[in-house]
Design a protein around this motif. Structure first.
Motif, PDB file in Angstrom:
ATOM      1  N   SER A 608       0.850  -1.215   0.000  1.00 53.29           N
ATOM      2  CA  SER A 608       0.000   0.000   0.000  1.00 53.29           C
ATOM      3  C   SER A 608       0.872   1.247   0.000  1.00 53.29           C
ATOM      4  O   SER A 608       0.598   2.213  -0.718  1.00 53.29           O
ATOM      5  N   ARG A 609       1.943   1.211   0.809  1.00 53.66           N
ATOM      6  CA  ARG A 609       2.837   2.361   0.874  1.00 53.66           C
ATOM      7  C   ARG A 609       3.536   2.580  -0.467  1.00 53.66           C
ATOM      8  O   ARG A 609       3.653   3.710  -0.954  1.00 53.66           O
ATOM      9  N   LYS A 610       3.986   1.478  -1.080  1.00 49.42           N
ATOM     10  CA  LYS A 610       4.648   1.612  -2.379  1.00 49.42           C
ATOM     11  C   LYS A 610       3.677   2.100  -3.442  1.00 49.42           C
ATOM     12  O   LYS A 610       4.046   2.915  -4.308  1.00 49.42           O
ATOM     13  N   ILE A 611       2.417   1.642  -3.363  1.00 47.16           N
ATOM     14  CA  ILE A 611       1.424   2.107  -4.335  1.00 47.16           C
ATOM     15  C   ILE A 611       1.173   3.594  -4.167  1.00 47.16           C
ATOM     16  O   ILE A 611       1.064   4.351  -5.152  1.00 47.16           O
ATOM     17  N   GLN A 612       1.109   4.056  -2.886  1.00 47.62           N
ATOM     18  CA  GLN A 612       0.873   5.475  -2.634  1.00 47.62           C
ATOM     19  C   GLN A 612       2.036   6.315  -3.143  1.00 47.62           C
ATOM     20  O   GLN A 612       1.839   7.383  -3.748  1.00 47.62           O
ATOM     21  N   GLU A 613       3.264   5.816  -2.923  1.00 48.30           N
ATOM     22  CA  GLU A 613       4.434   6.555  -3.399  1.00 48.30           C
ATOM     23  C   GLU A 613       4.434   6.653  -4.918  1.00 48.30           C
ATOM     24  O   GLU A 613       4.734   7.708  -5.492  1.00 48.30           O
ATOM     25  N   GLN A 614       4.083   5.577  -5.567  1.00 53.65           N
ATOM     26  CA  GLN A 614       4.052   5.601  -7.022  1.00 53.65           C
ATOM     27  C   GLN A 614       2.947   6.522  -7.537  1.00 53.65           C
ATOM     28  O   GLN A 614       3.127   7.216  -8.555  1.00 53.65           O
ATOM     29  N   GLU A 615       1.798   6.542  -6.837  1.00 55.83           N
ATOM     30  CA  GLU A 615       0.723   7.460  -7.245  1.00 55.83           C
ATOM     31  C   GLU A 615       1.155   8.910  -7.087  1.00 55.83           C
ATOM     32  O   GLU A 615       0.883   9.747  -7.964  1.00 55.83           O
ATOM     33  N   ASN A 616       1.825   9.256  -5.953  1.00 59.63           N
ATOM     34  CA  ASN A 616       2.304  10.625  -5.746  1.00 59.63           C
ATOM     35  C   ASN A 616       3.319  11.002  -6.820  1.00 59.63           C
ATOM     36  O   ASN A 616       3.303  12.119  -7.358  1.00 59.63           O
ATOM     37  N   LEU A 617       4.227  10.054  -7.112  1.00 60.42           N
ATOM     38  CA  LEU A 617       5.224  10.317  -8.146  1.00 60.42           C
ATOM     39  C   LEU A 617       4.553  10.535  -9.501  1.00 60.42           C
ATOM     40  O   LEU A 617       4.924  11.443 -10.251  1.00 60.42           O
ATOM     41  N   GLY A 618       3.545   9.749  -9.819  1.00 58.30           N
ATOM     42  CA  GLY A 618       2.833   9.918 -11.082  1.00 58.30           C
ATOM     43  C   GLY A 618       2.103  11.249 -11.137  1.00 58.30           C
ATOM     44  O   GLY A 618       2.054  11.898 -12.193  1.00 58.30           O
ATOM     45  N   ARG A 619       1.557  11.647  -9.994  1.00 63.15           N
ATOM     46  CA  ARG A 619       0.839  12.923  -9.955  1.00 63.15           C
ATOM     47  C   ARG A 619       1.807  14.067 -10.200  1.00 63.15           C
ATOM     48  O   ARG A 619       1.513  15.007 -10.966  1.00 63.15           O
ATOM     49  N   ASN A 620       2.951  14.061  -9.531  1.00 67.11           N
ATOM     50  CA  ASN A 620       3.948  15.123  -9.722  1.00 67.11           C
ATOM     51  C   ASN A 620       4.411  15.185 -11.178  1.00 67.11           C
ATOM     52  O   ASN A 620       4.584  16.259 -11.763  1.00 67.11           O
ATOM     53  N   LEU A 621       4.614  14.003 -11.767  1.00 65.01           N
ATOM     54  CA  LEU A 621       5.067  13.974 -13.157  1.00 65.01           C
ATOM     55  C   LEU A 621       4.007  14.521 -14.103  1.00 65.01           C
ATOM     56  O   LEU A 621       4.325  15.206 -15.085  1.00 65.01           O
ATOM     57  N   ARG A 622       2.750  14.210 -13.805  1.00 62.69           N
ATOM     58  CA  ARG A 622       1.675  14.764 -14.652  1.00 62.69           C
ATOM     59  C   ARG A 622       1.620  16.274 -14.540  1.00 62.69           C
ATOM     60  O   ARG A 622       1.381  16.984 -15.540  1.00 62.69           O
ATOM     61  N   GLU A 623       1.817  16.822 -13.317  1.00 59.05           N
ATOM     62  CA  GLU A 623       1.812  18.279 -13.148  1.00 59.05           C
ATOM     63  C   GLU A 623       2.975  18.916 -13.915  1.00 59.05           C
ATOM     64  O   GLU A 623       2.810  19.949 -14.565  1.00 59.05           O
ATOM     65  N   ARG A 624       4.152  18.287 -13.842  1.00 60.38           N
ATOM     66  CA  ARG A 624       5.309  18.820 -14.573  1.00 60.38           C
ATOM     67  C   ARG A 624       5.058  18.770 -16.087  1.00 60.38           C
ATOM     68  O   ARG A 624       5.425  19.674 -16.831  1.00 60.38           O
ATOM     69  N   GLN A 625       4.418  17.686 -16.509  1.00 62.91           N
ATOM     70  CA  GLN A 625       4.104  17.566 -17.935  1.00 62.91           C
ATOM     71  C   GLN A 625       3.140  18.667 -18.362  1.00 62.91           C
ATOM     72  O   GLN A 625       3.288  19.255 -19.449  1.00 62.91           O
ATOM     73  N   LYS A 626       2.179  18.968 -17.520  1.00 58.72           N
ATOM     74  CA  LYS A 626       1.207  20.025 -17.843  1.00 58.72           C
ATOM     75  C   LYS A 626       1.897  21.377 -17.921  1.00 58.72           C
ATOM     76  O   LYS A 626       1.631  22.175 -18.836  1.00 58.72           O
ATOM     77  N   THR A 627       2.844  21.623 -16.947  1.00 62.09           N
ATOM     78  CA  THR A 627       3.562  22.897 -16.935  1.00 62.09           C
ATOM     79  C   THR A 627       4.417  23.037 -18.189  1.00 62.09           C
ATOM     80  O   THR A 627       4.488  24.091 -18.822  1.00 62.09           O
ATOM     81  N   VAL A 628       5.067  21.954 -18.558  1.00 66.57           N
ATOM     82  CA  VAL A 628       5.920  21.988 -19.752  1.00 66.57           C
ATOM     83  C   VAL A 628       5.093  22.253 -20.997  1.00 66.57           C
ATOM     84  O   VAL A 628       5.481  23.019 -21.883  1.00 66.57           O
ATOM     85  N   ARG A 629       3.938  21.603 -21.097  1.00 74.06           N
ATOM     86  CA  ARG A 629       3.087  21.828 -22.263  1.00 74.06           C
ATOM     87  C   ARG A 629       2.607  23.274 -22.328  1.00 74.06           C
ATOM     88  O   ARG A 629       2.546  23.873 -23.415  1.00 74.06           O
ATOM     89  N   GLU A 630       2.241  23.852 -21.171  1.00 73.60           N
ATOM     90  CA  GLU A 630       1.736  25.224 -21.166  1.00 73.60           C
ATOM     91  C   GLU A 630       2.832  26.214 -21.538  1.00 73.60           C
ATOM     92  O   GLU A 630       2.577  27.197 -22.229  1.00 73.60           O
TER      93      GLU A 630
END
Length: 691
Positions: A608-630
């Protein structure tokens, strides 16, 4: 170009520049030939050997050229170098490569007359291959037999013609010899007539003719007796050699029979029988089959036309694919093999090892037998050579010492006789000189006697008297020789009888020793046959029982192995399940525990902890991707602006460098017009000028 290749080229060029080729090559021009020209040179040499090969290579395809040259080289029995395989040889010959063409030319050129003869004979002696189904026809088989008979007749006629050609006679020489022989015949006839008239005028001619006739008869008889004596001596030598061989065989048999018993001899014979049976029933059929297969493969290789590089690549690809398929099948068999088959493979492997050992032992036995036969033949040849040269066998030990002592005594006698011979030769010289003097005196006396006889009217009386005395002396000598010959023959016959009786006396005790052994063998043979039959019946019964027991034991062994493998499999599965059960118990204990630290160690919490860490990491990466696109388009625009600014600054720097170089060139001409403290003009006052 290596030294060996240059020497090879030198030999080839020298041979090509001679008859019957008459080329005008040197090393440079011959080495500079194109592949087609090089192949044409080879074809020209082959056309000298076989005139049917005379043609231009440009008029036929490379495949036809290769097949034609291959067939002729096979007829001439040319063998390629060991370092070149058959495929490389074919490709190199078609392409006219130097490492293939040069060895062929080096082999052909010194042997042109011999190869011409071979090519001529091959045209008539190479048999036509007729299929077996066609040979079943009676008419075809009869024609083929007639064809073979004609081929044999051609061989005989060719041998006769070669013998006549090598005999060195021709018609002119034969006619000349016949003429000379006829002239000699006429001269002999005239001489015989003259002698006949001279003899007939003699008063005792008939008596002298009878004496001469008897002399000729006795000489012929003496020659026949000498021939018979030589034949008898030769027969005695052959009999002596045969007796020695028999004695050697008897000695070998006695040595082999020392300490031997009937059982050991029977065992040895049975062992030899088994070995020979294995060789005849198993080894020889395999060898014959392998030789036939090799012959079939070679025939297939010979029948295959010339192959190119593409054909070789296709074959290599096909071999690679087949090897991969075989490996896959082996892997599938290994994965799908049941335990019983795996256990049987061990026995198959052992049986294969034993079979290989038997084959190796049989091959070694065959080689040892061949070596033994060869050694025996060499020994027999050496013995025959020694007996023919020295009249005795090779001496060893005490016999050799006695032979050396005998040679020493003979050497002493030889030296003594040689000194006596030197004295006799000196005395003979004195006597010959005395004889010459006496002959000269005798000739003078004969001349004086001839004059006296002529005066008295009885000329020739003394010569006639001397001839009669010579004839009587010759007759007495012949009688003595005849008597000595008869005595020698009787002495030789007596000596032969004595020697034969002596050999019989020597062999009598040996025969007496062998006779009871033969009787014993004859008496023991029925008993041996009965016991052998009983043994064979008992052995057959025991072997049948043993085969049944072996089958039962084999079945029980396979069942036991199957149960053992099943037991080990279940034991391993139980261990795996036990580990899984322990892990589940630990997980349940930690999950039920109230301690938060223990709960965090559970797999559920960990994952569960590893899944949460991976979800947080994916969320941060999606935000960075959005910033880069903008910010992508503004950043691209900003980057282009910075790039333009960099280009402007670079252009200004280049202009400043050009202006400074121009100012330094103009300073010397305008220095007189400028006042003190006046600055020189510059082009940097307005940036627009720079732009």
């Amino acid at each position: 170009m290596t030294t060996s290749q240059s020497e090879q080229m030198k030999v080839i060029v020298q041979a090509l520049n001679k008859e019957p080729f008459n080329k005008s090559y040197n090393l440079i021009s011959f080495d500079a030939l194109e592949p087609l020209q090089r192949l044409q040179v080879l074809n020209d040499v082959l056309s000298i050997i076989d005139p049917k090969q005379s043609l231009d290579l440009r008029e036929e395809t490379p495949d036809q050229t290769a097949v034609r040259i291959f067939q002729l080289l096979r007829v001439l029995k040319y063998k390629p170098p060991d370092s070149v395989n058959l495929n490389q040889f074919r490709v190199g010959l078609v392409q006219g490569e130097k490492p293939i063409i040069y060895p062929i030319l080096e082999w052909l050129l010194p042997r042109v007359p011999e190869l011409q003869k071979r090519a001529y004979l091959a045209k008539y002696l190479l048999k036509i291959d007729v299929p077996a189904d066609i040979m079943q026809d009676d008419e075809v088989s009869g024609i083929y037999m007639q064809y073979e008979e004609l081929m044999e007749q051609f061989k005989e006629l060719h041998k006769q013609s070669q013998q006549l050609a090598s005999s060195g006679f021709n018609t002119t020489e034969i006619r000349k010899d016949i003429t000379n022989m006829e002239e000699e015949k006429e001269q002999l006839i005239k001489r015989i007539e003259r002698l006949r008239r001279k003899v007939e005028s003699h008063p005792n001619s008939q008596v002298m003719m009878n004496v001469a006739k008897n002399l000729r008869v006795e000489r012929d008889r003496e020659k026949r007796v000498a021939v018979q004596r030589q034949e008898q001596m030769t027969n005695i030598q052959h009999l002596d050699q045969r007796i020695k061989r028999m004695e050697n065989q008897l000695r070998d048999m006695r040595q082999a029979s020392v300490g031997a018993t009937p059982d050991s001899m029977v065992e040895r014979l049975e062992e030899e029988t088994r070995a020979n049976g294995y060789i005849v029933k198993e080894q020889l059929p395999k060898d014959i089959a392998s030789r036939r297969k090799m012959i079939q493969d070679l025939q297939k290789v010979v029948a295959v036309p010339a192959m190119g590089q593409s054909d070789l690549d296709d074959l290599n690809n096909q071999i690679t694919s087949l090897n991969a398929e075989v490996n896959q099948l082996i892997e599938q068999r290994m994965r799908s093999g049941d335990p019983t088959e795996d256990k049987l493979s061990l026995f198959r492997q052992q049986a294969g090892i034993i079979a290989h050992k038997k084959e190796a032992a049989a091959a070694g036995l065959r080689e040892m037998r061949e070596e033994l036969n060869k050694t025996n033949q060499e020994v027999e040849q050496k013995r025959e050579l020694v007996s023919s040269v020295e009249g005795a066998e090779v001496l060893k030990g005490e016999d050799f010492k006695r032979y050396v002592n005998k040679l020493r005594s003979k050497s002493t006698i030889y030296k003594k006789k040689r000194s006596e011979l030197a004295e006799l030769r000196a005395e003979s010289g004195v006597l010959m000189r005395t004889d010459d003097i006496l002959n000269q005196r005798n000739q003078l006396i004969n001349k004086q006697l001839g004059i006296v006889e002529t005066k008295a009217g009885v000329s020739g009386y003394r010569e006639t008297q001397e001839n009669l005395e010579k004839v009587s002396a010759t007759k007495s000598e012949l009688d003595e020789v005849k008597g000595r010959t008869l005595e020698d023959m009787s002495e030789m016959v007596r000596r032969m009888h004595a020697e034969i009786s002596e050999r019989r006396n020597v062999l009598a005790p040996i025969l007496r020793e062998i006779r009871p052994l033969r009787e014993r063998v004859q008496s023991l043979t029925p008993e041996y046959d009965d016991k052998k039959q009983v043994y064979e019946r008992t052995s057959a019964g025991l072997e049948s029982n043993m085969s049944k027991l072996e089958q039962e034991v084999r079945g029980f062994s396979e069942e036991c192995r199957a149960e053992e493998s099943r037991y080990h499999y279940l034991h391993c599965m139980m261990g795996v399940l036990r580990q899984q059960q322990e892990r589940i118990a630990q997980e349940m204990k930690a999950y039920v525990s109230h301690d938060q630290a223990e709960k965090k160690k559970t797999l559920r919490e960990t994952y569960s902890r590893k899944i949460q860490e991976q979800e947080n990491l994916g969320r941060n990466l999606r935000e960075r991707q959005k910033t880069v696109r903008e910010n992508h388009d503004p950043n691209i625009k900003q980057m282009k602006m910075w790039r333009d600014l960099e280009r402007i600054l670079q252009c200004k720097t280049n202009c400043l460098e050009q202006i400074s170089s121009i100012g330094s060139n103009l300073t010397g001409g305008r220095g007189l017009q400028m006042g003190v403290g006046e600055a020189p003009p510059t082009l940097l006052e307005d940036d627009r000028l720079v732009l």
